[in-house]
Scaffold this active site. Structure first.
Site, short mmCIF file in Angstrom:
data_model
loop_
_atom_site.label_atom_id
_atom_site.label_comp_id
_atom_site.label_asym_id
_atom_site.label_seq_id
_atom_site.Cartn_x
_atom_site.Cartn_y
_atom_site.Cartn_z
N CYS A 1 20.77 146.97 94.17
CA CYS A 1 19.59 145.78 94.66
C CYS A 1 19.51 146.71 96.31
O CYS A 1 18.45 147.39 96.86
CB CYS A 1 19.90 144.90 95.20
SG CYS A 1 21.30 144.08 94.94
N HIS B 1 19.28 138.98 99.97
CA HIS B 1 20.63 140.33 101.44
C HIS B 1 19.30 139.75 102.48
O HIS B 1 18.17 140.64 102.80
CB HIS B 1 20.61 140.80 100.75
CG HIS B 1 21.27 141.54 99.29
ND1 HIS B 1 22.62 140.80 99.39
CD2 HIS B 1 20.45 141.83 98.57
CE1 HIS B 1 23.28 140.93 98.14
NE2 HIS B 1 21.83 141.92 97.61
P1 NAD Z 1 23.71 138.90 84.33
O1 NAD Z 1 25.01 138.30 84.27
O2 NAD Z 1 22.58 137.98 85.53
O3 NAD Z 1 23.65 139.06 82.96
C1 NAD Z 1 24.21 139.84 82.75
C2 NAD Z 1 23.79 139.92 81.08
O4 NAD Z 1 24.08 140.44 79.94
C3 NAD Z 1 23.91 138.89 80.38
O5 NAD Z 1 22.90 137.83 79.75
C4 NAD Z 1 25.21 138.59 79.55
O6 NAD Z 1 25.53 137.45 78.78
C5 NAD Z 1 24.94 139.85 78.83
N1 NAD Z 1 26.27 140.67 78.85
C6 NAD Z 1 27.59 140.86 79.05
N2 NAD Z 1 28.63 141.40 78.29
C7 NAD Z 1 27.81 142.03 76.88
C8 NAD Z 1 27.11 142.96 76.45
N3 NAD Z 1 28.42 143.36 76.13
N4 NAD Z 1 26.53 143.30 75.67
C9 NAD Z 1 25.00 142.87 75.77
N5 NAD Z 1 25.09 141.75 76.66
C10 NAD Z 1 26.20 141.53 77.52
O7 NAD Z 1 23.95 140.13 85.09
P2 NAD Z 1 22.69 140.87 86.59
O8 NAD Z 1 22.84 140.25 87.32
O9 NAD Z 1 21.47 140.80 85.31
O10 NAD Z 1 23.39 142.05 86.66
C11 NAD Z 1 23.50 143.49 85.22
C12 NAD Z 1 23.81 144.47 85.91
O11 NAD Z 1 22.68 144.64 87.08
C13 NAD Z 1 25.21 144.11 87.03
O12 NAD Z 1 25.19 146.15 86.74
C14 NAD Z 1 24.75 144.07 88.52
O13 NAD Z 1 25.69 144.69 89.37
C15 NAD Z 1 23.24 144.90 88.60
N6 NAD Z 1 22.32 144.44 89.35
C16 NAD Z 1 22.30 142.76 89.85
C17 NAD Z 1 21.44 142.27 91.28
C18 NAD Z 1 21.53 141.40 91.29
O14 NAD Z 1 21.14 140.72 92.02
N7 NAD Z 1 21.44 140.13 90.24
C19 NAD Z 1 20.21 143.26 91.54
C20 NAD Z 1 20.90 144.81 91.21
C21 NAD Z 1 21.61 145.42 89.88
#
Ligand code: NAD
Length: 337
Positions: free
Chosen positions: A140, A220
């Site tokens: 992000c 942020h």
């Molecule tokens: P999150 O924890 O909200 O969602 C991740 C999901 O994946 C959860 O539902 C979890 O149960 C599931 N999961 C866990 N292990 C798994 C597996 N082996 N197979 C399938 N599903 C699985 O996380 P998020 O915030 O959505 O982040 C996901 C990615 O996006 C990360 O790389 C993070 O760095 C990136 N990201 C997050 C944000 C943010 O602010 N939330 C912003 C930009 C990028």
């Protein structure tokens, strides 16, 4: 229709699923979850075929009364592209699964850059993802900075960027994160890793970033100083940023003084989940002193990477050029206010 599978249906995955469904040329092949929680329940209510990410846990879905369409293996096999939106580091563990099915995969910013052939931002380097099997949609913060860097470097040239990233402690649903009552230099070492991450998109850019973490969940906030290579005025920069579809320059009269009112504004505008897909740049903050440009921008961490994932799907398949894809994505989502 491009069949898009989404592995990991959390903060980012569920937003990407909805954005994919809104596109005229894409369909959600299904979403994969590890366990039957409230998001699994919603996925079924939304009509997304739900797949078990871990085969041994199928019973848990059965016990909760949640119908499964199959296992993640089948989802990957039936998808033209998979968006991996699993927690940081899990994407790397999933890579062999995508390779086994020869299905191109998009990973998120939590994965290392060396996992993939290309790091991606739709405004800056769309073409780099063409034909790649493994692409990372940058974080992000990196997305928010890249959207600024692209037009500024094209128009004025950039000598150096210094940015302080005041980062939210966690997303609203991350009740276990913090700080609760502190202001942390994070990391305390300088520069932070964010600058090198921007360099995965702009390899030659001179950028130093400083990171902080504060007790906030909504966005942020970046304090940005760009030393430009050619003459600029605040009015000129403002017009340039206003011409970018994924940058929203906040007009002074709106009286949006922070992330709270910004989110309220997005909710009032009917944005799903109050999402702000655009960088929100405070118009009043755009200041030019000599060669130096200064501004503040807010980045809705849960939302800005969503349109980028949609564009990355088309980029890897070579379906459209960058401008056409961004326009299609923006129109389907209702970008802009
Ligand atoms: P999150 O924890 O909200 O969602 C991740 C999901 O994946 C959860 O539902 C979890 O149960 C599931 N999961 C866990 N292990 C798994 C597996 N082996 N197979 C399938 N599903 C699985 O996380 P998020 O915030 O959505 O982040 C996901 C990615 O996006 C990360 O790389 C993070 O760095 C990136 N990201 C997050 C944000 C943010 O602010 N939330 C912003 C930009 C990028």
């Amino acid at each position: 229709m491009i069949q898009v599978g989404i592995n990991g249906y959390g903060t980012i995955g569920k937003r990407v699923a909805d954005a994919v469904r809104a596109q005229p040329d894409m369909a959600v092949a299904g979403v994969a979850k590890t366990r039957p929680n409230f998001e699994a329940h919603r996925a079924v209510e939304e009509g997304y075929p739900l797949y078990a990410a871990i085969e041994e846990r199928i019973d848990r879905f059965d016990e909760a009364g949640i119908d499964l369409a199959g296992t993640v293996d089948e989802l990957v096999a039936d998808s033209d592209v998979v968006v991996d939106a699993t927690p940081s580091g899990v994407g790397a563990e999933n890579k062999p699964l995508y390779e086994a099915h020869d299905t191109p995969a998009l990973y998120q910013g939590g994965e290392d850059a060396d996992l993939v052939e290309a790091s991606f931002n739709a405004r800056a380097n769309y073409a780099d993802a063409a034909g790649a099997d493994h692409v990372r949609v940058v974080s992000c913060n990196t997305t928010g900075l890249s959207r600024l860097v692209a037009p500024l470097s094209e128009t004025y040239g950039i000598e150096k960027i210094r940015a302080t990233l005041v980062r939210r402690g966690g997303d609203p649903a991350q009740s276990g994160r913090g700080p609760i009552n502190d202001t942390l230099p994070d990391p305390v070492t300088i520069p932070s890793h964010h600058g090198p991450d921007v360099n995965t998109i702009f390899p030659d850019l001179d950028i130093d970033t400083l990171g902080m973490k504060v007790p906030a969940t909504l966005t942020h906030t970046h304090s940005v100083n760009v030393t430009l290579e050619s003459d600029a005025t605040a009015e000129g920069v403002r017009e340039l940023l206003e011409s970018e579809s994924r940058i929203f320059v906040l007009p002074e009269y709106m009286d949006i003084d922070g992330s709270g009112k910004l989110k309220e504004f997005a909710l009032d505008a009917g944005r799903p989940r109050g999402d702000l897909w655009e960088n929100a740049v405070w118009g009043e903050s755009i200041t030019v002193e000599g060669d130096d440009l200064y501004l503040f921008q807010a980045i809705h961490q849960e939302a800005d990477v969503v349109p980028e994932n949609v564009d990355a799907v088309r980029a890897v398949l070579g379906e459209m050029d960058a401008a056409e894809s961004r326009e299609t994505t923006d129109e389907a989502l209702g970008m802009g206010f």
